[in-house]
Design a protein around this motif. Sequence first.
Motif, PDB file in Angstrom:
ATOM      1  N   ASN A 155       0.815  -1.213   0.000  1.00 27.18           N
ATOM      2  CA  ASN A 155       0.000   0.000   0.000  1.00 27.18           C
ATOM      3  C   ASN A 155       0.853   1.270   0.000  1.00 27.18           C
ATOM      4  O   ASN A 155       0.433   2.302  -0.520  1.00 27.18           O
ATOM      5  CB  ASN A 155      -0.942   0.009   1.198  1.00 27.18           C
ATOM      6  CG  ASN A 155      -2.073  -0.983   1.047  1.00 27.18           C
ATOM      7  OD1 ASN A 155      -2.492  -1.280  -0.069  1.00 27.18           O
ATOM      8  ND2 ASN A 155      -2.564  -1.517   2.159  1.00 27.18           N
ATOM      9  N   THR A 156       2.024   1.177   0.594  1.00 20.22           N
ATOM     10  CA  THR A 156       2.938   2.325   0.570  1.00 20.22           C
ATOM     11  C   THR A 156       3.296   2.684  -0.861  1.00 20.22           C
ATOM     12  O   THR A 156       3.317   3.861  -1.236  1.00 20.22           O
ATOM     13  CB  THR A 156       4.216   2.005   1.368  1.00 20.22           C
ATOM     14  OG1 THR A 156       3.897   1.945   2.752  1.00 20.22           O
ATOM     15  CG2 THR A 156       5.286   3.068   1.140  1.00 20.22           C
ATOM     16  N   TYR A 157       3.549   1.677  -1.678  1.00 25.42           N
ATOM     17  CA  TYR A 157       3.875   1.923  -3.081  1.00 25.42           C
ATOM     18  C   TYR A 157       2.651   2.441  -3.848  1.00 25.42           C
ATOM     19  O   TYR A 157       2.734   3.425  -4.589  1.00 25.42           O
ATOM     20  CB  TYR A 157       4.394   0.645  -3.732  1.00 25.42           C
ATOM     21  CG  TYR A 157       4.554   0.765  -5.218  1.00 25.42           C
ATOM     22  CD1 TYR A 157       5.620   1.487  -5.761  1.00 25.42           C
ATOM     23  CD2 TYR A 157       3.645   0.180  -6.097  1.00 25.42           C
ATOM     24  CE1 TYR A 157       5.769   1.613  -7.126  1.00 25.42           C
ATOM     25  CE2 TYR A 157       3.788   0.304  -7.462  1.00 25.42           C
ATOM     26  CZ  TYR A 157       4.854   1.021  -7.976  1.00 25.42           C
ATOM     27  OH  TYR A 157       4.993   1.151  -9.329  1.00 25.42           O
ATOM     28  N   LEU A 158       1.499   1.813  -3.642  1.00 26.46           N
ATOM     29  CA  LEU A 158       0.299   2.192  -4.387  1.00 26.46           C
ATOM     30  C   LEU A 158      -0.198   3.584  -4.021  1.00 26.46           C
ATOM     31  O   LEU A 158      -0.703   4.314  -4.869  1.00 26.46           O
ATOM     32  CB  LEU A 158      -0.813   1.158  -4.133  1.00 26.46           C
ATOM     33  CG  LEU A 158      -0.562  -0.248  -4.672  1.00 26.46           C
ATOM     34  CD1 LEU A 158      -1.667  -1.199  -4.227  1.00 26.46           C
ATOM     35  CD2 LEU A 158      -0.455  -0.237  -6.199  1.00 26.46           C
ATOM     36  N   TRP A 159      -0.051   3.952  -2.745  1.00 27.91           N
ATOM     37  CA  TRP A 159      -0.588   5.227  -2.249  1.00 27.91           C
ATOM     38  C   TRP A 159       0.526   6.200  -1.881  1.00 27.91           C
ATOM     39  O   TRP A 159       0.371   7.031  -0.996  1.00 27.91           O
ATOM     40  CB  TRP A 159      -1.480   4.978  -1.040  1.00 27.91           C
ATOM     41  CG  TRP A 159      -2.679   4.148  -1.348  1.00 27.91           C
ATOM     42  CD1 TRP A 159      -2.796   2.791  -1.262  1.00 27.91           C
ATOM     43  CD2 TRP A 159      -3.936   4.625  -1.833  1.00 27.91           C
ATOM     44  NE1 TRP A 159      -4.047   2.385  -1.661  1.00 27.91           N
ATOM     45  CE2 TRP A 159      -4.776   3.495  -2.012  1.00 27.91           C
ATOM     46  CE3 TRP A 159      -4.436   5.884  -2.135  1.00 27.91           C
ATOM     47  CZ2 TRP A 159      -6.074   3.606  -2.475  1.00 27.91           C
ATOM     48  CZ3 TRP A 159      -5.742   6.001  -2.596  1.00 27.91           C
ATOM     49  CH2 TRP A 159      -6.540   4.864  -2.762  1.00 27.91           C
TER      50      TRP A 159
END
Length: 351
Positions: A155-159
Amino acid sequence: MFSSVAHLARANPFNTPHLQLLHDGLGDLRSNPPGPTGQPRRPRNLAAAAVEEYSCEFGSAKYYALCGFGGVLSCGLTHTAVVPLDLVKCRMQVDPQKYKGIFNGFSVTLKEDGVRGLAKGWAPTFIGYSMQGLCKFGFYEVFKVLYSNMLGEENTYLWRTSLYLAASASAEFFADIALAPMEAAKVRIQTQPGYANTLRDAAPKMYKEEGLKAFYKGVAPLWMRQIPYTMMKFACFERTVEALYKFVVPKPRSECSKPEQLVVTFIAGYIAGVFCAIVSHPADSVVSVLNKEKGSSASQVLKRLGFKGVWKGLFARIIMIGTLTALQVSEEEAWVNSIDRSKQMWTESAC
């Protein structure tokens, strides 16, 4: 702990605005692919040993301290350098009848106060914005790691853009508390003739008249000004650099020299600064008038200024903030580049 921020280690908006893991040869962070000669990459213990050669580890207390010190340099020095422009901008906001434009403002100021008058407020500017830079850039890294660990690696990468916005807003909340007292003193010195010429004169006089309220009554408008400003700076700067490398620069960032990268950073910073100035200017006008007057509230000042009044001095502020932002991101990138190698080594050891 730091595996969830391995992507962010290369995506720091003052280092690489978009992920370049493949360009840097890192590939999948969860694997151990062979090197360019077919040999496996060096094991974790060798990479960790190499980290010891450098000044600090990414995510360490020393790393946060260095980022904070970079903020002191980038904010304190740049804001002090544009004090004359800031002084004219503030006077245009609080007395538009007398200071009708940026050139007229400089002319009137020079006629009344001389060249030395353009430096009024330099001390609270340097102290206040140094403290703000310390909190802004230091806490930005802290909150980026904190929120990344809460989201998890995927999620860190996606957001990641939303994470930048949340981290920058959180950091600016505390940075403005540190800035507020010196900002209040600066505005009094610059916009009230005869009130005080130095910080040593202004601070005791303000405390005697209104107590601690004099120094913190402008903190709420500061939040209204600086939080959108900082969010716009980080997000717009990051996306602008991406666009410049994609559509303007004829070669990838990894193939550009450090001076070439700094030129792109400066241009992107100036563009971001223009948008920062526009979104935060109404609140800046309220801060200037509120800190000049005694007994007024932010809502009263806003109502009295009206829609047209809150945009006074916008052109001067666009020039000032554009220059400031461009210099800040360039100086911060140069500073971070000095510790970037240690961050890369830590990223490899965390894979």
